[in-house]
Design an enzyme around this catalytic site. Sequence first.
Site, mmCIF file in Angstrom:
data_model
loop_
_atom_site.group_PDB
_atom_site.id
_atom_site.type_symbol
_atom_site.label_atom_id
_atom_site.label_comp_id
_atom_site.label_asym_id
_atom_site.label_seq_id
_atom_site.Cartn_x
_atom_site.Cartn_y
_atom_site.Cartn_z
ATOM 1 N N GLU A 82 0.831 -1.221 0.000
ATOM 2 C CA GLU A 82 0.000 0.000 0.000
ATOM 3 C C GLU A 82 0.859 1.262 0.000
ATOM 4 O O GLU A 82 0.387 2.337 0.371
ATOM 5 C CB GLU A 82 -0.962 0.012 1.196
ATOM 6 C CG GLU A 82 -2.044 -1.040 1.160
ATOM 7 C CD GLU A 82 -3.028 -0.877 0.004
ATOM 8 O OE1 GLU A 82 -2.794 -0.056 -0.906
ATOM 9 O OE2 GLU A 82 -4.025 -1.618 0.008
ATOM 10 N N HIS A 101 -1.802 3.117 7.994
ATOM 11 C CA HIS A 101 -2.978 2.448 7.429
ATOM 12 C C HIS A 101 -3.254 1.209 8.273
ATOM 13 O O HIS A 101 -2.321 0.461 8.591
ATOM 14 C CB HIS A 101 -2.716 2.058 5.974
ATOM 15 C CG HIS A 101 -3.692 1.057 5.449
ATOM 16 N ND1 HIS A 101 -5.049 1.280 5.432
ATOM 17 C CD2 HIS A 101 -3.514 -0.197 4.954
ATOM 18 C CE1 HIS A 101 -5.662 0.218 4.943
ATOM 19 N NE2 HIS A 101 -4.758 -0.690 4.646
ATOM 20 N N HIS A 103 -6.516 -1.907 9.639
ATOM 21 C CA HIS A 103 -7.852 -2.489 9.532
ATOM 22 C C HIS A 103 -8.443 -2.582 10.941
ATOM 23 O O HIS A 103 -9.003 -3.611 11.315
ATOM 24 C CB HIS A 103 -7.800 -3.871 8.893
ATOM 25 C CG HIS A 103 -7.205 -3.883 7.514
ATOM 26 N ND1 HIS A 103 -6.841 -5.035 6.871
ATOM 27 C CD2 HIS A 103 -6.907 -2.873 6.657
ATOM 28 C CE1 HIS A 103 -6.344 -4.743 5.666
ATOM 29 N NE2 HIS A 103 -6.367 -3.425 5.527
ATOM 30 N N HIS A 165 -12.682 -1.226 3.453
ATOM 31 C CA HIS A 165 -11.279 -1.606 3.586
ATOM 32 C C HIS A 165 -10.682 -1.297 4.966
ATOM 33 O O HIS A 165 -10.335 -2.209 5.704
ATOM 34 C CB HIS A 165 -10.485 -0.934 2.453
ATOM 35 C CG HIS A 165 -9.041 -1.275 2.424
ATOM 36 N ND1 HIS A 165 -8.219 -0.968 1.372
ATOM 37 C CD2 HIS A 165 -8.237 -1.876 3.334
ATOM 38 C CE1 HIS A 165 -7.001 -1.387 1.617
ATOM 39 N NE2 HIS A 165 -6.989 -1.936 2.811
#
Length: 226
Positions: A82, A101, A103, A165
Amino acid sequence: MGLPFPIDLYDSISNEICRVGARMWRQGFCAGSDGNISARLDDDLIVITPSGVSKGDMRPDTMCVIRVDDGEHIHGPSPSSERAVHLAVYRERHDVEAVIHSHAPKSTAWACTGLPLPDAVHPEAELLLGRIPVVPYVTPGTGLLAEATAKALTPCTAAMLLGSHGTVTLGDSLEGALARLEMLEAYCRLVIELRVLGQTRRLTDAEMTDLLKVKRDMWGLPDDRY
Ligand SMILES: [Zn+2]
């Protein structure tokens, strides 16, 4: 040939990235090899986590260095898949020093509803996160996600949801980007729990006006809504 950056700075940023990764992992924000973390090394280079490793068990000497302009891989193993999202943020926002980033489960759950995240629910979230854009879903690991992220970003964005996402948070330090991730996750947990309770009292327009005045005059923080 020597490395094209100061090794002491690389070492200290890499150690900090490992510490932040361990804190994310302990809070359940990244299963398997989920998530990625980066920080500026200088105007042209960033340090970023390698691909395919658990954020709970990283070694500082395995951190990657890539160039902001063209994404060229300068040092270390294969960088996060990413990386384009991170690079897009650094290119758009010269004030940003760190990007995470994840989750994180509650934030990711909300990102999978396809709904905008409500504002005017909690004062701390308004002060520390402000308006939280939801980036429309595109296939992860593609240039398209980086493009969509750059498009949703404003000069005031502190945190974003990536549709179906996960999360992206920005900071003037790694600690700052992590604090915003923790705030975002707590806010999404709150909003989800309010749905269970079936009732939410939104802050009134007058209350929001007063709160934004405090944000600007006492805290000196940017916000799109001034
Ligand atoms: Zn992801």
